[in-house]
Write a protein that holds these residues in place. Structure first.
Motif, PDB file in Angstrom:
ATOM      1  N   UNK A  98       0.857  -1.187   0.000  1.00 27.89           N
ATOM      2  CA  UNK A  98       0.000   0.000   0.000  1.00 27.89           C
ATOM      3  C   UNK A  98       0.887   1.229   0.000  1.00 27.89           C
ATOM      4  N   UNK A  99       0.352   2.351  -0.500  1.00 27.79           N
ATOM      5  CA  UNK A  99       1.122   3.586  -0.331  1.00 27.79           C
ATOM      6  C   UNK A  99       1.159   4.008   1.135  1.00 27.79           C
ATOM      7  N   UNK A 100       0.114   3.620   1.905  1.00 30.32           N
ATOM      8  CA  UNK A 100       0.070   3.937   3.334  1.00 30.32           C
ATOM      9  C   UNK A 100       1.044   3.046   4.100  1.00 30.32           C
ATOM     10  N   UNK A 101       2.017   3.649   4.703  1.00 31.20           N
ATOM     11  CA  UNK A 101       3.014   2.903   5.464  1.00 31.20           C
ATOM     12  C   UNK A 101       4.380   3.038   4.841  1.00 31.20           C
ATOM     13  N   UNK A 102       4.628   2.398   3.696  1.00 27.66           N
ATOM     14  CA  UNK A 102       5.952   2.509   3.088  1.00 27.66           C
ATOM     15  C   UNK A 102       6.237   3.885   2.502  1.00 27.66           C
ATOM     16  N   UNK A 103       5.202   4.606   2.040  1.00 26.63           N
ATOM     17  CA  UNK A 103       5.435   5.803   1.229  1.00 26.63           C
ATOM     18  C   UNK A 103       4.793   7.072   1.759  1.00 26.63           C
ATOM     19  N   UNK A 104       3.730   6.948   2.515  1.00 23.79           N
ATOM     20  CA  UNK A 104       3.069   8.109   3.110  1.00 23.79           C
ATOM     21  C   UNK A 104       2.383   7.656   4.393  1.00 23.79           C
ATOM     22  N   UNK A 105       2.303   8.547   5.367  1.00 22.97           N
ATOM     23  CA  UNK A 105       1.644   8.227   6.627  1.00 22.97           C
ATOM     24  C   UNK A 105       0.566   9.260   6.927  1.00 22.97           C
ATOM     25  N   UNK A 140       8.720  -8.633  -6.518  1.00 20.63           N
ATOM     26  CA  UNK A 140       8.473  -7.199  -6.496  1.00 20.63           C
ATOM     27  C   UNK A 140       7.158  -6.930  -5.766  1.00 20.63           C
ATOM     28  N   UNK A 141       6.832  -5.652  -5.630  1.00 19.25           N
ATOM     29  CA  UNK A 141       5.587  -5.267  -4.967  1.00 19.25           C
ATOM     30  C   UNK A 141       4.913  -4.132  -5.722  1.00 19.25           C
ATOM     31  N   UNK A 142       3.609  -4.016  -5.549  1.00 23.48           N
ATOM     32  CA  UNK A 142       2.875  -2.819  -5.942  1.00 23.48           C
ATOM     33  C   UNK A 142       2.286  -2.199  -4.679  1.00 23.48           C
ATOM     34  N   UNK A 143       2.218  -0.873  -4.671  1.00 25.51           N
ATOM     35  CA  UNK A 143       1.666  -0.151  -3.527  1.00 25.51           C
ATOM     36  C   UNK A 143       0.561   0.786  -4.005  1.00 25.51           C
ATOM     37  N   UNK A 144      -0.670   0.283  -4.083  1.00 22.62           N
ATOM     38  CA  UNK A 144      -1.768   1.150  -4.514  1.00 22.62           C
ATOM     39  C   UNK A 144      -2.143   2.154  -3.433  1.00 22.62           C
ATOM     40  N   UNK A 145      -2.635   3.297  -3.875  1.00 22.31           N
ATOM     41  CA  UNK A 145      -3.303   4.218  -2.978  1.00 22.31           C
ATOM     42  C   UNK A 145      -4.793   3.956  -3.040  1.00 22.31           C
ATOM     43  N   UNK A 146      -5.587   4.995  -2.863  1.00 24.42           N
ATOM     44  CA  UNK A 146      -7.039   4.843  -2.973  1.00 24.42           C
ATOM     45  C   UNK A 146      -7.377   4.339  -4.371  1.00 24.42           C
ATOM     46  N   UNK A 147      -8.091   3.235  -4.433  1.00 23.82           N
ATOM     47  CA  UNK A 147      -8.380   2.613  -5.716  1.00 23.82           C
ATOM     48  C   UNK A 147      -9.797   2.067  -5.711  1.00 23.82           C
ATOM     49  N   UNK A 148     -10.138   1.423  -6.812  1.00 23.92           N
ATOM     50  CA  UNK A 148     -11.489   0.909  -7.023  1.00 23.92           C
ATOM     51  C   UNK A 148     -11.703  -0.328  -6.147  1.00 23.92           C
ATOM     52  N   UNK A 174      -0.644   5.685  -6.941  1.00 27.77           N
ATOM     53  CA  UNK A 174      -1.525   6.467  -6.071  1.00 27.77           C
ATOM     54  C   UNK A 174      -1.826   7.869  -6.592  1.00 27.77           C
ATOM     55  N   UNK A 175      -1.673   8.085  -7.886  1.00 23.69           N
ATOM     56  CA  UNK A 175      -2.038   9.370  -8.460  1.00 23.69           C
ATOM     57  C   UNK A 175      -1.214  10.544  -7.970  1.00 23.69           C
ATOM     58  N   UNK A 176      -0.039  10.263  -7.426  1.00 25.81           N
ATOM     59  CA  UNK A 176       0.851  11.320  -6.991  1.00 25.81           C
ATOM     60  C   UNK A 176       0.728  11.696  -5.530  1.00 25.81           C
ATOM     61  N   UNK A 177      -0.087  10.983  -4.768  1.00 26.71           N
ATOM     62  CA  UNK A 177      -0.271  11.328  -3.355  1.00 26.71           C
ATOM     63  C   UNK A 177       1.037  11.285  -2.585  1.00 26.71           C
ATOM     64  N   UNK A 178       1.883  10.312  -2.871  1.00 25.88           N
ATOM     65  CA  UNK A 178       3.139  10.164  -2.129  1.00 25.88           C
ATOM     66  C   UNK A 178       4.337  10.725  -2.878  1.00 25.88           C
ATOM     67  N   UNK A 179       4.094  11.460  -3.968  1.00 26.35           N
ATOM     68  CA  UNK A 179       5.207  11.969  -4.779  1.00 26.35           C
ATOM     69  C   UNK A 179       6.027  12.996  -3.996  1.00 26.35           C
TER      70      UNK A 179
END
Length: 253
Positions: A144-151, A184-192, A248-253
């Motif tokens: 997920x983007x939550x945790x590894x990339x943004x909190x 490898x991994x994928x880290x989605x943000x808010x998604x469908x 994640x559409x740039x949320x953690x950019x």
């Protein structure tokens, strides 16, 4: 687009709903024989029927990834059904939120670790054991983007569990690439996915919220996340090892 996974066997955990179902359908559309797994036979049967309606091939194996014996059985039944295991997507996960670190319920903590962290370890161990003995393979973990990339506040346990998935992915990738297993991994943000809805929130309300919260102005579609998974699992990503691809559409950019 050519069918990149013709005659390949793909295992997807957490495939009964949401992103797991979308990933399973995407692999089937590109020629894979897909084993869909999770704890609910009813939703897995629905996923399998959708695959078969599109002309694909699917099998259902119920399993709880928090139990090591279940993941070993899952891989064994996958191999018995389709003759091998070429790709695994470790998508099964749970969400628990709404509390700070100091107030986080220990029951929720253990649930998150048992499924999101230990469950991924169980899956990796069973999958790698087969793959390294049979010429290698590709594994994609869903973080997920939550945790590894943004909190953000109030999502303590989930963020910790997903940060662990990202770290586990990178460490395991280095351990096993020489054996032909590419991880490898994928880290989605808010998604469908229902997981991205706040309590009581509708999809329309989520869409309005995301206009302000995401630089892209919207959630990621399930097909966009699935496309990233398929890329990492494909030969196109043959030199991609230990990556954590954020969607994640740039949320953690």
């Amino acid at each position: 687009m050519p069918a990149r996974f013709t005659d390949r066997t793909v295992l997807v955990t957490g495939a009964g709903t949401g992103l797991g179902r979308a990933v399973a359908l995407a692999f089937a559309a590109e020629g894979a024989k897909v084993v869909v797994s999770g704890r609910s036979a009813a939703t897995l049967d629905e996923t399998a029927l959708l695959i078969e309606a599109l002309g694909g091939t699917a099998a259902v194996v119920t399993a709880d990834v928090s139990r090591a014996e279940d993941t070993r059985r899952l891989v064994r039944e996958t191999v018995e059904t389709f003759g091998g295991l070429d790709v695994a997507v470790n998508n099964a996960g749970v969400f628990r939120g709404g509390a700070s670190a100091a107030d986080f319920p220990l029951e929720d903590w253990h649930t998150l670790l048992d499924t999101n962290v230990t469950g991924v370890l169980h899956s990796l161990q069973a999958e790698i054991a087969h793959m390294r003995a049979h010429g290698g393979g590709a594994i994609v973990n869903v973080s997920s983007n939550l945790g590894p990339h943004v909190r953000i506040p109030g999502v303590f346990g989930y963020q910790v569990s997903k940060a662990a998935v990202s770290a586990m992915t990178r460490a395991a990738a280095l351990d096993h690439i020489a054996e032909g297993v590419r991880i490898n991994a994928v880290s989605p943000g808010a998604s469908e996915s229902a997981m991205s809805l706040r309590p009581g929130e509708t999809e329309a309300e989520r869409a309005v919220r995301m206009k302000d919260e995401s630089p892209l102005g919207r959630i990621s579609t399930a097909s966009e996340v699935a496309a990233a998974v398929l890329y990492l699992a494909s030969e196109d990503a043959g030199s991609v090892v230990g990556a954590d691809l954020v969607i994640d559409g740039g949320v953690s950019a």
